[in-house]
Design a protein around this motif. Sequence first.
Motif, PDB file in Angstrom:
ATOM      1  N   GLU A 156      29.410  77.538 -25.330  1.00 11.27           N
ATOM      2  CA  GLU A 156      29.136  78.731 -24.558  1.00 11.27           C
ATOM      3  C   GLU A 156      27.685  78.690 -24.067  1.00 11.27           C
ATOM      4  OE1 GLU A 156      31.280  81.224 -23.686  1.00 11.27           O
ATOM      5  OE2 GLU A 156      32.804  79.899 -24.559  1.00 11.27           O
ATOM      6  N   MET A 157      27.417  79.372 -22.969  1.00 15.43           N
ATOM      7  CA  MET A 157      26.088  79.325 -22.377  1.00 15.43           C
ATOM      8  C   MET A 157      25.017  79.763 -23.371  1.00 15.43           C
ATOM      9  SD  MET A 157      24.782  78.317 -19.471  1.00 15.43           S
ATOM     10  CE  MET A 157      26.108  78.493 -18.265  1.00 15.43           C
ATOM     11  N   ARG A 158      25.280  80.835 -24.112  1.00 18.80           N
ATOM     12  CA  ARG A 158      24.286  81.300 -25.077  1.00 18.80           C
ATOM     13  C   ARG A 158      24.022  80.250 -26.144  1.00 18.80           C
ATOM     14  NH1 ARG A 158      21.614  85.545 -26.800  1.00 18.80           N
ATOM     15  NH2 ARG A 158      22.424  86.851 -25.129  1.00 18.80           N
ATOM     16  N   GLU A 159      25.063  79.542 -26.535  1.00 17.80           N
ATOM     17  CA  GLU A 159      24.883  78.496 -27.542  1.00 17.80           C
ATOM     18  C   GLU A 159      23.996  77.377 -27.001  1.00 17.80           C
ATOM     19  OE1 GLU A 159      27.635  75.263 -30.055  1.00 17.80           O
ATOM     20  OE2 GLU A 159      28.577  76.852 -28.863  1.00 17.80           O
ATOM     21  N   LEU A 160      24.198  77.021 -25.730  1.00 17.84           N
ATOM     22  CA  LEU A 160      23.395  75.960 -25.128  1.00 17.84           C
ATOM     23  C   LEU A 160      21.950  76.394 -24.941  1.00 17.84           C
ATOM     24  CD1 LEU A 160      23.207  73.166 -23.710  1.00 17.84           C
ATOM     25  CD2 LEU A 160      23.760  74.371 -21.576  1.00 17.84           C
ATOM     26  N   LEU A 161      21.733  77.581 -24.367  1.00 22.65           N
ATOM     27  CA  LEU A 161      20.384  78.024 -24.025  1.00 22.65           C
ATOM     28  C   LEU A 161      19.628  78.598 -25.218  1.00 22.65           C
ATOM     29  CD1 LEU A 161      20.967  79.718 -20.538  1.00 22.65           C
ATOM     30  CD2 LEU A 161      20.674  77.301 -21.103  1.00 22.65           C
ATOM     31  N   TYR A 195      25.708  85.513 -17.699  1.00 21.48           N
ATOM     32  CA  TYR A 195      26.550  85.271 -18.877  1.00 21.48           C
ATOM     33  C   TYR A 195      26.317  86.416 -19.852  1.00 21.48           C
ATOM     34  CZ  TYR A 195      22.300  83.382 -21.170  1.00 21.48           C
ATOM     35  OH  TYR A 195      21.036  83.217 -21.695  1.00 21.48           O
ATOM     36  N   ASP A 196      27.211  86.523 -20.808  1.00 18.38           N
ATOM     37  CA  ASP A 196      27.137  87.584 -21.832  1.00 18.38           C
ATOM     38  C   ASP A 196      27.041  88.987 -21.227  1.00 18.38           C
ATOM     39  OD1 ASP A 196      27.350  85.718 -23.799  1.00 18.38           O
ATOM     40  OD2 ASP A 196      25.328  85.969 -24.625  1.00 18.38           O
ATOM     41  N   GLY A 197      27.606  89.170 -20.045  1.00 17.47           N
ATOM     42  CA  GLY A 197      27.698  90.506 -19.465  1.00 17.47           C
ATOM     43  C   GLY A 197      26.402  91.085 -18.961  1.00 17.47           C
ATOM     44  N   LYS A 198      25.342  90.246 -18.820  1.00 12.57           N
ATOM     45  CA  LYS A 198      24.052  90.751 -18.365  1.00 12.57           C
ATOM     46  C   LYS A 198      23.512  89.868 -17.241  1.00 12.57           C
ATOM     47  CE  LYS A 198      23.627  94.110 -21.412  1.00 12.57           C
ATOM     48  NZ  LYS A 198      23.620  95.529 -21.000  1.00 12.57           N
ATOM     49  N   LEU A 199      22.985  90.544 -16.195  1.00 13.73           N
ATOM     50  CA  LEU A 199      22.328  89.866 -15.085  1.00 13.73           C
ATOM     51  C   LEU A 199      20.842  89.732 -15.382  1.00 13.73           C
ATOM     52  CD1 LEU A 199      23.624  92.100 -12.126  1.00 13.73           C
ATOM     53  CD2 LEU A 199      24.873  90.283 -13.303  1.00 13.73           C
ATOM     54  N   TRP A 200      20.120  89.256 -14.369  1.00 11.57           N
ATOM     55  CA  TRP A 200      18.664  89.244 -14.417  1.00 11.57           C
ATOM     56  C   TRP A 200      18.135  90.589 -14.891  1.00 11.57           C
ATOM     57  CZ3 TRP A 200      14.001  87.756 -14.986  1.00 11.57           C
ATOM     58  CH2 TRP A 200      12.926  88.544 -14.543  1.00 11.57           C
ATOM     59  N   TYR A 210      20.362  93.827 -16.465  1.00  8.27           N
ATOM     60  CA  TYR A 210      21.311  94.719 -15.796  1.00  8.27           C
ATOM     61  C   TYR A 210      22.736  94.377 -16.193  1.00  8.27           C
ATOM     62  CZ  TYR A 210      17.395  96.076 -12.822  1.00  8.27           C
ATOM     63  OH  TYR A 210      16.187  96.550 -12.360  1.00  8.27           O
ATOM     64  N   ASP A 211      23.561  95.408 -16.297  1.00  6.97           N
ATOM     65  CA  ASP A 211      24.954  95.264 -16.689  1.00  6.97           C
ATOM     66  C   ASP A 211      25.729  94.520 -15.604  1.00  6.97           C
ATOM     67  OD1 ASP A 211      27.666  95.654 -17.382  1.00  6.97           O
ATOM     68  OD2 ASP A 211      27.233  97.611 -18.287  1.00  6.97           O
ATOM     69  N   ALA A 212      26.514  93.532 -16.017  1.00  5.01           N
ATOM     70  CA  ALA A 212      27.301  92.756 -15.056  1.00  5.01           C
ATOM     71  C   ALA A 212      28.331  93.620 -14.329  1.00  5.01           C
ATOM     72  CB  ALA A 212      27.987  91.589 -15.754  1.00  5.01           C
ATOM     73  N   ARG A 213      28.701  94.751 -14.897  1.00  8.12           N
ATOM     74  CA  ARG A 213      29.642  95.650 -14.209  1.00  8.12           C
ATOM     75  C   ARG A 213      29.026  96.222 -12.938  1.00  8.12           C
ATOM     76  NH1 ARG A 213      34.626  94.792 -15.298  1.00  8.12           N
ATOM     77  NH2 ARG A 213      35.087  96.831 -14.369  1.00  8.12           N
ATOM     78  N   SER A 214      27.720  96.112 -12.800  1.00 13.28           N
ATOM     79  CA  SER A 214      27.060  96.605 -11.580  1.00 13.28           C
ATOM     80  C   SER A 214      27.363  95.721 -10.375  1.00 13.28           C
ATOM     81  CB  SER A 214      25.542  96.684 -11.789  1.00 13.28           C
ATOM     82  OG  SER A 214      24.986  95.396 -11.982  1.00 13.28           O
ATOM     83  N   MET A 244      17.344  81.289 -13.142  1.00  8.80           N
ATOM     84  CA  MET A 244      17.522  82.472 -12.305  1.00  8.80           C
ATOM     85  C   MET A 244      17.815  83.709 -13.148  1.00  8.80           C
ATOM     86  SD  MET A 244      19.943  82.940  -8.941  1.00  8.80           S
ATOM     87  CE  MET A 244      21.481  82.698  -9.830  1.00  8.80           C
ATOM     88  N   ARG A 245      18.833  83.634 -13.970  1.00  9.01           N
ATOM     89  CA  ARG A 245      19.229  84.812 -14.750  1.00  9.01           C
ATOM     90  C   ARG A 245      18.166  85.191 -15.781  1.00  9.01           C
ATOM     91  NH1 ARG A 245      20.752  86.102 -20.419  1.00  9.01           N
ATOM     92  NH2 ARG A 245      22.611  87.428 -20.385  1.00  9.01           N
TER      93      ARG A 245
END
Length: 324
Positions: A8-13, A125-130, A133-137, A273-274
């Motif tokens: 998963e991205m969080r695991e990598l980063l 990833y993980d539901g959060k943007l830069w 911010y909430d990815a639902r936005s 970016m994120r």
Amino acid sequence: MAENQAPEMRELLGDDAPSNWGKWGPDDELGALNYLDNAETLRGVAEIKSGESFTLQIHMGRSESPGDPLWPGREGIKRQNVLDESSWDGDGAPAFPGGLHYADDTALVFLQGSTQYDALGHVWYDGKLWNGYDARSTVGGMDKASVLPIAEKGVSGRGVLIDIARFRGKPYLDKGETFNHNDLEAAAKAQGVTIEPHDILVIRTGWMKYWYELNNPEKFYEGFTEPGLTYSRELVEWFQQREVPNLVTDTIANEVTYDPESGVALPLHCALMRNLGIALTEIAWLEPLADACAADNRWTFLYTAAPLKVVGGTGAPVNPIVIR
């Protein structure tokens, strides 16, 4: 590594991934472009010596083969005439005092279907943007971290071209060929230039040259893996420490498509970016600029760009102008 084995991205980063969230306040949507203040524009202007200008957008809507280079799944611009001289061939034609005729047209475009800027909220990833911010936005349009704040600010500063293809003695890099921050520093040293804090980093791989010279989209997209930067924690820290505001490349996605170590797709979109808020500019046409820089060994210039002001856009076309 097979896709289903990729971490998963969080695991990598990492849970402690380098981050600039909150650095410019809780409402920031510009990210590292905040580094580009008036003084940085003047620093770029100081690099103008000959007054030569170069536009970095590829042709948009090219009818000749091979057409336009695109991320798989996207389509090129669909432009069509609404009015032209044939509109006056029959009865009921428009009539204007003085008898003028004119042409008009419409276009259906992928906003990231040409040379373009990504919105900072384009990938997450993980539901959060830069900036958290909430990815639902993003649902129905980007309410936060869209391309609009970038477009309204515009981008101007000192640009530095790092010609990694020329450094490696190639017209263009191979599919999946990678390089990292150490390679960028080595290429810069060979060019006799220093990558300074707040420089707009322009990297030439020759990949757009390859697209047009190959003239074979089927072969180009076969096993689609572009050359480019590859992820490491050290590389991300290098970008953060040098406060790079904008990464510009002549590839479709700015980085090697699949990380060769982990198999993860586009981890630098997330790490740079994120997490760091670095603006990404893709599909730049760098060949004439690179030739000019090599001819007189001047690799720095004023870089300027302003993507279209698309409200809620995930990105927007751009025609950057470089003056050297």
